[in-house]
Design a protein around this motif. Structure first.
Motif, PDB file in Angstrom:
ATOM      1  N   ALA A   1      76.850  97.458  83.739  1.00 55.75           N
ATOM      2  CA  ALA A   1      76.956  97.002  82.345  1.00 55.75           C
ATOM      3  C   ALA A   1      76.495  95.550  82.229  1.00 55.75           C
ATOM      4  CB  ALA A   1      78.392  97.150  81.855  1.00 55.75           C
ATOM      5  N   SER A   2      76.845  94.719  83.206  1.00 57.23           N
ATOM      6  CA  SER A   2      76.406  93.321  83.192  1.00 57.23           C
ATOM      7  C   SER A   2      74.893  93.236  83.316  1.00 57.23           C
ATOM      8  CB  SER A   2      77.039  92.548  84.342  1.00 57.23           C
ATOM      9  OG  SER A   2      78.420  92.593  84.268  1.00 57.23           O
ATOM     10  N   ALA A   3      74.324  94.063  84.181  1.00 56.61           N
ATOM     11  CA  ALA A   3      72.870  94.050  84.361  1.00 56.61           C
ATOM     12  C   ALA A   3      72.174  94.509  83.082  1.00 56.61           C
ATOM     13  CB  ALA A   3      72.469  94.944  85.529  1.00 56.61           C
ATOM     14  N   LEU A   4      72.710  95.535  82.433  1.00 53.92           N
ATOM     15  CA  LEU A   4      72.133  96.001  81.171  1.00 53.92           C
ATOM     16  C   LEU A   4      72.231  94.926  80.093  1.00 53.92           C
ATOM     17  CD1 LEU A   4      73.326  99.706  80.957  1.00 53.92           C
ATOM     18  CD2 LEU A   4      70.994  98.872  81.228  1.00 53.92           C
ATOM     19  N   GLU A   5      73.367  94.272  80.026  1.00 52.56           N
ATOM     20  CA  GLU A   5      73.549  93.199  79.035  1.00 52.56           C
ATOM     21  C   GLU A   5      72.598  92.037  79.315  1.00 52.56           C
ATOM     22  OE1 GLU A   5      75.074  91.223  75.747  1.00 52.56           O
ATOM     23  OE2 GLU A   5      75.237  93.305  76.349  1.00 52.56           O
ATOM     24  N   ALA A   6      72.430  91.695  80.581  1.00 48.87           N
ATOM     25  CA  ALA A   6      71.503  90.613  80.934  1.00 48.87           C
ATOM     26  C   ALA A   6      70.068  90.999  80.584  1.00 48.87           C
ATOM     27  CB  ALA A   6      71.619  90.295  82.429  1.00 48.87           C
ATOM     28  N   ALA A   7      69.700  92.249  80.849  1.00 50.25           N
ATOM     29  CA  ALA A   7      68.350  92.703  80.508  1.00 50.25           C
ATOM     30  C   ALA A   7      68.143  92.691  78.994  1.00 50.25           C
ATOM     31  CB  ALA A   7      68.115  94.111  81.053  1.00 50.25           C
ATOM     32  N   ARG A   8      69.159  93.110  78.243  1.00 51.05           N
ATOM     33  CA  ARG A   8      69.064  93.089  76.784  1.00 51.05           C
ATOM     34  C   ARG A   8      68.935  91.652  76.269  1.00 51.05           C
ATOM     35  NH1 ARG A   8      71.982  92.162  72.549  1.00 51.05           N
ATOM     36  NH2 ARG A   8      73.876  91.726  73.704  1.00 51.05           N
ATOM     37  N   MET A   9      69.701  90.754  76.856  1.00 48.97           N
ATOM     38  CA  MET A   9      69.633  89.345  76.445  1.00 48.97           C
ATOM     39  C   MET A   9      68.254  88.760  76.764  1.00 48.97           C
ATOM     40  SD  MET A   9      72.438  88.519  74.985  1.00 48.97           S
ATOM     41  CE  MET A   9      72.598  86.769  75.072  1.00 48.97           C
ATOM     42  N   ARG A  10      67.691  89.106  77.945  1.00 50.22           N
ATOM     43  CA  ARG A  10      66.354  88.620  78.289  1.00 50.22           C
ATOM     44  C   ARG A  10      65.328  89.158  77.309  1.00 50.22           C
ATOM     45  NH1 ARG A  10      68.097  89.404  83.598  1.00 50.22           N
ATOM     46  NH2 ARG A  10      67.224  91.506  83.608  1.00 50.22           N
ATOM     47  N   GLU A  11      65.448  90.444  76.974  1.00 48.22           N
ATOM     48  CA  GLU A  11      64.510  91.051  76.031  1.00 48.22           C
ATOM     49  C   GLU A  11      64.618  90.391  74.656  1.00 48.22           C
ATOM     50  OE1 GLU A  11      63.869  95.344  73.906  1.00 48.22           O
ATOM     51  OE2 GLU A  11      64.571  95.309  75.976  1.00 48.22           O
ATOM     52  N   GLU A  12      65.848  90.139  74.212  1.00 48.02           N
ATOM     53  CA  GLU A  12      66.029  89.442  72.930  1.00 48.02           C
ATOM     54  C   GLU A  12      65.440  88.042  72.992  1.00 48.02           C
ATOM     55  OE1 GLU A  12      70.104  89.391  71.795  1.00 48.02           O
ATOM     56  OE2 GLU A  12      70.166  91.537  71.358  1.00 48.02           O
ATOM     57  N   HIS A  13      65.619  87.370  74.122  1.00 50.71           N
ATOM     58  CA  HIS A  13      65.094  86.017  74.280  1.00 50.71           C
ATOM     59  C   HIS A  13      63.567  86.023  74.207  1.00 50.71           C
ATOM     60  CE1 HIS A  13      64.907  81.872  75.595  1.00 50.71           C
ATOM     61  NE2 HIS A  13      64.077  82.220  76.556  1.00 50.71           N
ATOM     62  N   VAL A  14      62.953  86.975  74.909  1.00 50.37           N
ATOM     63  CA  VAL A  14      61.485  87.071  74.894  1.00 50.37           C
ATOM     64  C   VAL A  14      60.996  87.401  73.487  1.00 50.37           C
ATOM     65  CG1 VAL A  14      59.559  88.490  75.728  1.00 50.37           C
ATOM     66  CG2 VAL A  14      61.248  87.622  77.340  1.00 50.37           C
ATOM     67  N   THR A  15      61.674  88.338  72.829  1.00 49.79           N
ATOM     68  CA  THR A  15      61.293  88.711  71.468  1.00 49.79           C
ATOM     69  C   THR A  15      61.431  87.527  70.523  1.00 49.79           C
ATOM     70  OG1 THR A  15      62.044  90.955  71.915  1.00 49.79           O
ATOM     71  CG2 THR A  15      61.757  90.347  69.601  1.00 49.79           C
ATOM     72  N   GLU A  16      62.518  86.794  70.662  1.00 48.01           N
ATOM     73  CA  GLU A  16      62.736  85.625  69.796  1.00 48.01           C
ATOM     74  C   GLU A  16      61.683  84.554  70.052  1.00 48.01           C
ATOM     75  OE1 GLU A  16      64.589  83.367  66.854  1.00 48.01           O
ATOM     76  OE2 GLU A  16      64.751  85.478  67.351  1.00 48.01           O
ATOM     77  N   ARG A  17      61.349  84.340  71.309  1.00 46.50           N
ATOM     78  CA  ARG A  17      60.306  83.350  71.616  1.00 46.50           C
ATOM     79  C   ARG A  17      58.962  83.773  71.042  1.00 46.50           C
ATOM     80  NH1 ARG A  17      60.831  80.128  76.974  1.00 46.50           N
ATOM     81  NH2 ARG A  17      58.619  80.024  76.555  1.00 46.50           N
ATOM     82  N   ALA A  18      58.637  85.069  71.122  1.00 49.99           N
ATOM     83  CA  ALA A  18      57.378  85.572  70.556  1.00 49.99           C
ATOM     84  C   ALA A  18      57.380  85.412  69.044  1.00 49.99           C
ATOM     85  CB  ALA A  18      57.179  87.035  70.933  1.00 49.99           C
ATOM     86  N   ARG A  19      58.520  85.680  68.402  1.00 55.06           N
ATOM     87  CA  ARG A  19      58.618  85.523  66.951  1.00 55.06           C
ATOM     88  C   ARG A  19      58.448  84.056  66.549  1.00 55.06           C
ATOM     89  NH1 ARG A  19      61.744  83.874  63.237  1.00 55.06           N
ATOM     90  NH2 ARG A  19      63.438  83.305  64.608  1.00 55.06           N
ATOM     91  N   ILE A  20      59.061  83.168  67.300  1.00 54.39           N
ATOM     92  CA  ILE A  20      58.941  81.732  67.008  1.00 54.39           C
ATOM     93  C   ILE A  20      57.502  81.275  67.219  1.00 54.39           C
ATOM     94  CG2 ILE A  20      59.605  79.441  67.839  1.00 54.39           C
ATOM     95  CD1 ILE A  20      62.426  80.602  68.311  1.00 54.39           C
ATOM     96  N   ALA A  21      56.856  81.743  68.283  1.00 57.72           N
ATOM     97  CA  ALA A  21      55.460  81.361  68.538  1.00 57.72           C
ATOM     98  C   ALA A  21      54.552  81.864  67.417  1.00 57.72           C
ATOM     99  CB  ALA A  21      54.997  81.904  69.883  1.00 57.72           C
ATOM    100  N   ALA A  22      54.768  83.099  66.959  1.00 61.46           N
ATOM    101  CA  ALA A  22      53.959  83.642  65.868  1.00 61.46           C
ATOM    102  C   ALA A  22      54.189  82.847  64.584  1.00 61.46           C
ATOM    103  CB  ALA A  22      54.293  85.112  65.640  1.00 61.46           C
ATOM    104  N   GLN A  23      55.439  82.474  64.329  1.00 60.41           N
ATOM    105  CA  GLN A  23      55.752  81.671  63.137  1.00 60.41           C
ATOM    106  C   GLN A  23      55.065  80.305  63.227  1.00 60.41           C
ATOM    107  OE1 GLN A  23      57.351  82.544  60.430  1.00 60.41           O
ATOM    108  NE2 GLN A  23      57.264  80.545  59.479  1.00 60.41           N
ATOM    109  N   GLU A  24      55.080  79.703  64.405  1.00 57.19           N
ATOM    110  CA  GLU A  24      54.415  78.400  64.575  1.00 57.19           C
ATOM    111  C   GLU A  24      52.911  78.520  64.354  1.00 57.19           C
ATOM    112  OE1 GLU A  24      55.575  76.983  68.406  1.00 57.19           O
ATOM    113  OE2 GLU A  24      57.546  76.313  67.699  1.00 57.19           O
ATOM    114  N   ARG A  25      52.302  79.611  64.847  1.00 56.21           N
ATOM    115  CA  ARG A  25      50.865  79.806  64.627  1.00 56.21           C
ATOM    116  C   ARG A  25      50.558  79.973  63.142  1.00 56.21           C
ATOM    117  NH1 ARG A  25      51.491  82.982  69.243  1.00 56.21           N
ATOM    118  NH2 ARG A  25      51.531  84.879  67.987  1.00 56.21           N
ATOM    119  N   ARG A  26      51.393  80.745  62.437  1.00 52.00           N
ATOM    120  CA  ARG A  26      51.189  80.915  60.989  1.00 52.00           C
ATOM    121  C   ARG A  26      51.310  79.585  60.265  1.00 52.00           C
ATOM    122  NH1 ARG A  26      54.095  85.711  61.720  1.00 52.00           N
ATOM    123  NH2 ARG A  26      56.044  84.702  61.176  1.00 52.00           N
TER     124      ARG A  26
END
Length: 169
Positions: free
Chosen positions: A65-90
């Motif tokens: 469960a900890s590993a799944l939560e960590a993987a989910r948090m990493r995925e959210e972090h990557v997604t959030e960083r991609a969203r922020i980068a796209a917003q900065e480009r716009r």
């Protein structure tokens, strides 16, 4: 006491063994107690092993469960960083577009004003008036503010009940 059918399906408990041995003569009681102690030790060992196994399973479940939560948090972090980068480009593209419009509006206004002065000194006041008049304000506003207060050129369609009689046919 247990019936023969019950004995075949489960193991007797230590109390049942002690009850059976208690029916023997007292000389055999020592042997019965030794067997009872051995059975209790085996039961204790089985129960300890089962508890250790349950604890290990729970640790594994918690780790998974900890590993799944960590993987989910990493995925959210990557997604959030991609969203922020796209917003900065716009935002950067919008800024470049705004600055380009500002420069184009300034160049256009300065060119029209300079052209108006040159043409006015040449004796063509009507052309100087056109260059320095409303178009000097209207064209830079279109470039700088990116809007026009003019109504849309395409007429809106009227509903069928409001169409003139000759258009219905």
């Amino acid at each position: 006491m247990t019936t023969p059918e019950e004995r075949g399906t489960r193991r007797p408990t230590a109390l049942e063994i002690a009850t059976q041995w208690a029916q023997l003569p007292p000389a055999h009681l020592r042997v019965a107690l030794e067997h009872l102690e051995l059975e209790l030790q085996r039961e204790h060992a089985r129960e300890s092993a089962r508890e250790r196994h349950q604890a290990a399973l729970e640790r594994d479940r918690t780790a998974a469960a900890s590993a799944l939560e960590a993987a989910r948090m990493r995925e959210e972090h990557v997604t959030e960083r991609a969203r922020i980068a796209a917003q900065e480009r716009r935002e950067q593209r919008a800024h470049q577009l705004y600055v380009g419009g500002l420069v184009a509006g300034f160049v256009l206004a300065a060119g029209m004003l300079a052209g108006s002065v040159i043409v006015g000194l040449d004796g063509r006041q009507w052309l100087a008036g056109l260059l320095a008049g409303p178009s000097l304000i209207a064209l830079p506003v279109v470039f700088v503010l990116r809007r026009s207060d003019r109504l849309p050129a395409r007429p809106r369609m009227l509903p069928p009940e409001q169409l003139p009689e000759d258009r219905l046919a």
